[in-house]
Design a protein around this motif. Structure first.
Motif, PDB file in Angstrom:
ATOM      1  N   GLU A  41       0.852  -1.196   0.000  1.00  0.00           N
ATOM      2  CA  GLU A  41       0.000   0.000   0.000  1.00  0.00           C
ATOM      3  C   GLU A  41       0.886   1.243   0.000  1.00  0.00           C
ATOM      4  OE1 GLU A  41      -2.494   2.100  -0.646  1.00  0.00           O
ATOM      5  OE2 GLU A  41      -3.879   0.709   0.321  1.00  0.00           O
ATOM      6  N   LYS A  59      -0.456   5.774   6.259  1.00  0.00           N
ATOM      7  CA  LYS A  59      -1.275   5.325   7.402  1.00  0.00           C
ATOM      8  C   LYS A  59      -1.305   3.803   7.506  1.00  0.00           C
ATOM      9  CE  LYS A  59      -5.714   5.473   4.920  1.00  0.00           C
ATOM     10  NZ  LYS A  59      -7.069   6.077   4.892  1.00  0.00           N
ATOM     11  N   PHE A  60      -0.772   3.104   6.462  1.00  0.00           N
ATOM     12  CA  PHE A  60      -0.699   1.641   6.497  1.00  0.00           C
ATOM     13  C   PHE A  60       0.724   1.158   6.783  1.00  0.00           C
ATOM     14  CE2 PHE A  60      -4.506   2.431   3.978  1.00  0.00           C
ATOM     15  CZ  PHE A  60      -5.406   1.573   4.579  1.00  0.00           C
ATOM     16  N   CYS A  65      -0.974  -5.407  10.336  1.00  0.00           N
ATOM     17  CA  CYS A  65      -1.852  -5.406   9.163  1.00  0.00           C
ATOM     18  C   CYS A  65      -3.104  -6.238   9.396  1.00  0.00           C
ATOM     19  CB  CYS A  65      -1.095  -5.953   7.957  1.00  0.00           C
ATOM     20  SG  CYS A  65       0.330  -4.922   7.491  1.00  0.00           S
ATOM     21  N   LYS A 122      -4.816  -6.428  12.078  1.00  0.00           N
ATOM     22  CA  LYS A 122      -5.779  -5.585  12.801  1.00  0.00           C
ATOM     23  C   LYS A 122      -6.525  -4.619  11.870  1.00  0.00           C
ATOM     24  CE  LYS A 122      -3.018  -5.618  17.065  1.00  0.00           C
ATOM     25  NZ  LYS A 122      -2.225  -4.783  17.997  1.00  0.00           N
ATOM     26  N   LEU A 123      -5.881  -4.285  10.745  1.00  0.00           N
ATOM     27  CA  LEU A 123      -6.475  -3.315   9.816  1.00  0.00           C
ATOM     28  C   LEU A 123      -7.344  -3.955   8.738  1.00  0.00           C
ATOM     29  CD1 LEU A 123      -3.339  -1.045   9.250  1.00  0.00           C
ATOM     30  CD2 LEU A 123      -5.296  -0.552  10.719  1.00  0.00           C
ATOM     31  N   SER A 136     -10.180  -5.326   8.825  1.00  0.00           N
ATOM     32  CA  SER A 136     -11.614  -5.021   8.898  1.00  0.00           C
ATOM     33  C   SER A 136     -11.936  -3.679   8.237  1.00  0.00           C
ATOM     34  CB  SER A 136     -12.087  -4.995  10.355  1.00  0.00           C
ATOM     35  OG  SER A 136     -11.362  -4.026  11.104  1.00  0.00           O
ATOM     36  N   ARG A 137     -10.911  -2.862   7.995  1.00  0.00           N
ATOM     37  CA  ARG A 137     -11.106  -1.568   7.344  1.00  0.00           C
ATOM     38  C   ARG A 137     -10.714  -1.674   5.873  1.00  0.00           C
ATOM     39  NH1 ARG A 137      -8.180   2.834  11.141  1.00  0.00           N
ATOM     40  NH2 ARG A 137      -6.545   2.224   9.675  1.00  0.00           N
ATOM     41  N   PRO A 138     -11.401  -0.948   5.001  1.00  0.00           N
ATOM     42  CA  PRO A 138     -11.035  -1.011   3.582  1.00  0.00           C
ATOM     43  C   PRO A 138      -9.700  -0.326   3.320  1.00  0.00           C
ATOM     44  CG  PRO A 138     -12.720   0.659   3.951  1.00  0.00           C
ATOM     45  CD  PRO A 138     -12.546  -0.068   5.254  1.00  0.00           C
ATOM     46  N   GLY A 139      -8.911  -0.896   2.431  1.00  0.00           N
ATOM     47  CA  GLY A 139      -7.663  -0.256   2.042  1.00  0.00           C
ATOM     48  C   GLY A 139      -7.919   0.877   1.074  1.00  0.00           C
ATOM     49  N   SER A 140      -6.928   1.703   0.859  1.00  0.00           N
ATOM     50  CA  SER A 140      -7.090   2.854  -0.030  1.00  0.00           C
ATOM     51  C   SER A 140      -7.012   2.454  -1.496  1.00  0.00           C
ATOM     52  CB  SER A 140      -6.022   3.899   0.278  1.00  0.00           C
ATOM     53  OG  SER A 140      -6.215   4.428   1.570  1.00  0.00           O
TER      54      SER A 140
END
Length: 409
Positions: A110, A114-115, A123, A125-126, A128-132
């Motif tokens: 990415e 912020k990633f 990673c 933990k992240l 569940s959130r959409p990547g950019s």
């Protein structure tokens, strides 16, 4: 209980009282004059309340943009910077492009900071959130020699959109041609923004302005931005939405030539301009290609653009007897407001209010009539004339029913 029933079954009738007072007389005539002036001046002459109105305007808009500019060392024409290309009432002129070339489907780090990560748990933990720029895989991989970022699955390499790029400043001199046709269905009236005085030679040399070329259908982009009270350089860098309003206010009691368009300009996304989170206007699109071996790849383009919304509104009016009569009745009825105001003043503020109340309000009951005497009336027909008459000795009241209070001093 009985008194409530008797109070309900009552009847009220008007009683004429003539008040001879300079004060109340002047107030009465002034109020009447003001009401009549309001209806004549505002309602009938300014608002044209004698007309039938049609606000359901039907409109079509066609647009064309002309001009050449230079961006990324390439000469750009209309096919490169205008979208959509159909010439609709809403269109964009691209001022700046950030391109990410040769993207293919695969896995890659990415691009956004912020990633950033140190190991895979960061990673996971992240996820569940959409990547950019794609779907997170949960892996922490090397972005460059300095740091690592979470891995994505999607179009690679990931886009980097914070590259400083100079906008195409030639857009300021581009021209927009607007062709507008309107119709008021109630009156079956059709008109266009090409006035009878406009011909092909005039179109080739005119540009709209509020002084000499008020009805020219060709608009310079820089002039539109300036008339919308915006700075072109800022708008070209960040993008924005500009509204071009065409108003048709037509009095169809006059000649057809008197129905002309009125143009105005405004910034439609003014709140976006003040917002630091997502200022301006931008969008993304891609151009797709296929290699000789069948692999699909693309060029991703992030475009900053000035979007133009051409908005048409209208209102037409024509004389009609029904609204004329309705408003005339309203005018005559409203004149009675003067009497209400004068009554309030007489009953509460002027000297002699008690005398006025005594003359204006009188209660008559059946018992009172019986005590006074019986009322007898008779009718007869004479030999020479057919009419109703009341004998003088049978009249109950010895006056006309109109009272006069006070005298002019």
């Amino acid at each position: 209980m009985w008194s409530c029933i008797t109070d309900f079954f009552t009847y009220e009738t008007t009683k004429s009282v003539v008040v001879k007072s300079w004060t109340i007389g002047i107030i009465n005539r002034v109020v009447q004059l003001l009401i009549i002036s309001y209806f004549i001046g505002w309602v009938f002459l300014y608002e044209k309340a004698y007309q039938e109105r049609d606000t359901a305007i039907e409109s079509s808009v066609m647009t064309k943009v002309k001009g050449f500019g230079e961006h990324h060392n390439k000469t750009m024409d209309v096919a490169d910077y205008v979208t959509p290309t159909q010439g609709a009432s809403v269109f964009c002129i691209i001022t700046k492009l950030i391109s990410t070339e040769n993207q293919v489907q695969g896995k890659c780090p990415e691009s956004e900071t912020k990633f950033k990560c140190e190991h895979n748990d960061n990673c996971t933990k992240l996820m569940s959130r959409p990547g950019s720029n794609g779907l997170l895989t949960g892996q922490c991989v090397e972005f460059n020699s300095t740091f690592k970022t979470c891995q994505i699955k999607g179009w690679c390499p990931a886009e980097i959109d914070d590259v400083p790029i100079k906008p195409m400043m030639e857009v300021e001199n581009f021209t927009i041609f607007i062709k507008n046709s309107i119709r008021f269905p109630r009156f079956n009236f059709t008109k266009g923004n090409f006035l009878p005085t406009i011909n092909s030679s005039y179109i080739k040399k005119c540009n709209f302005d509020f002084e000499k070329n008020t009805y020219c259908p060709i608009f310079k982009v820089g002039d539109v931005v300036r008339l919308a009270h915006q700075n072109f350089t800022t708008l070209a860098n960040k993008g924005g939405v500009i509204g071009i309003k065409i108003a048709w206010v037509c009095d169809l009691d006059k000649s057809e030539e008197a129905c002309k368009p009125a143009y105005s300009f405004t910034r439609l996304d003014a709140m976006s301009e003040k917002n630091s989170v997502s200022p301006g206007y931008n969008f993304r699109f891609a151009k797709y290609f296929k290699a000789e071996n069948g692999t699909e790849y693309r060029t991703l383009l992030k475009a900053y653009a000035i979007r133009f919304d051409v908005m048409v509104n209208g209102d037409a009016g024509k004389f009609n007897m029904i609204p004329t009569l309705i408003n005339m009745v309203a005018a005559f009825t409203s004149v009675g407001v003067g009497a209400v105001l004068c009554d309030i003043i007489l009953l509460n503020f002027l000297k002699g209010a008690d005398q006025y109340k005594a003359k204006k309000f009188e209660e008559v009951s059946d018992a009172h009539i019986e005590r006074t005497g019986s009322y007898v009336s008779s009718m007869y027909r004479t030999r020479d004339h057919s009419q109703l008459s009341i004998r003088p000795e049978d009249k109950f009241s010895n006056d006309s029913g109109a009272f006069s209070i006070g005298q002019y001093g």
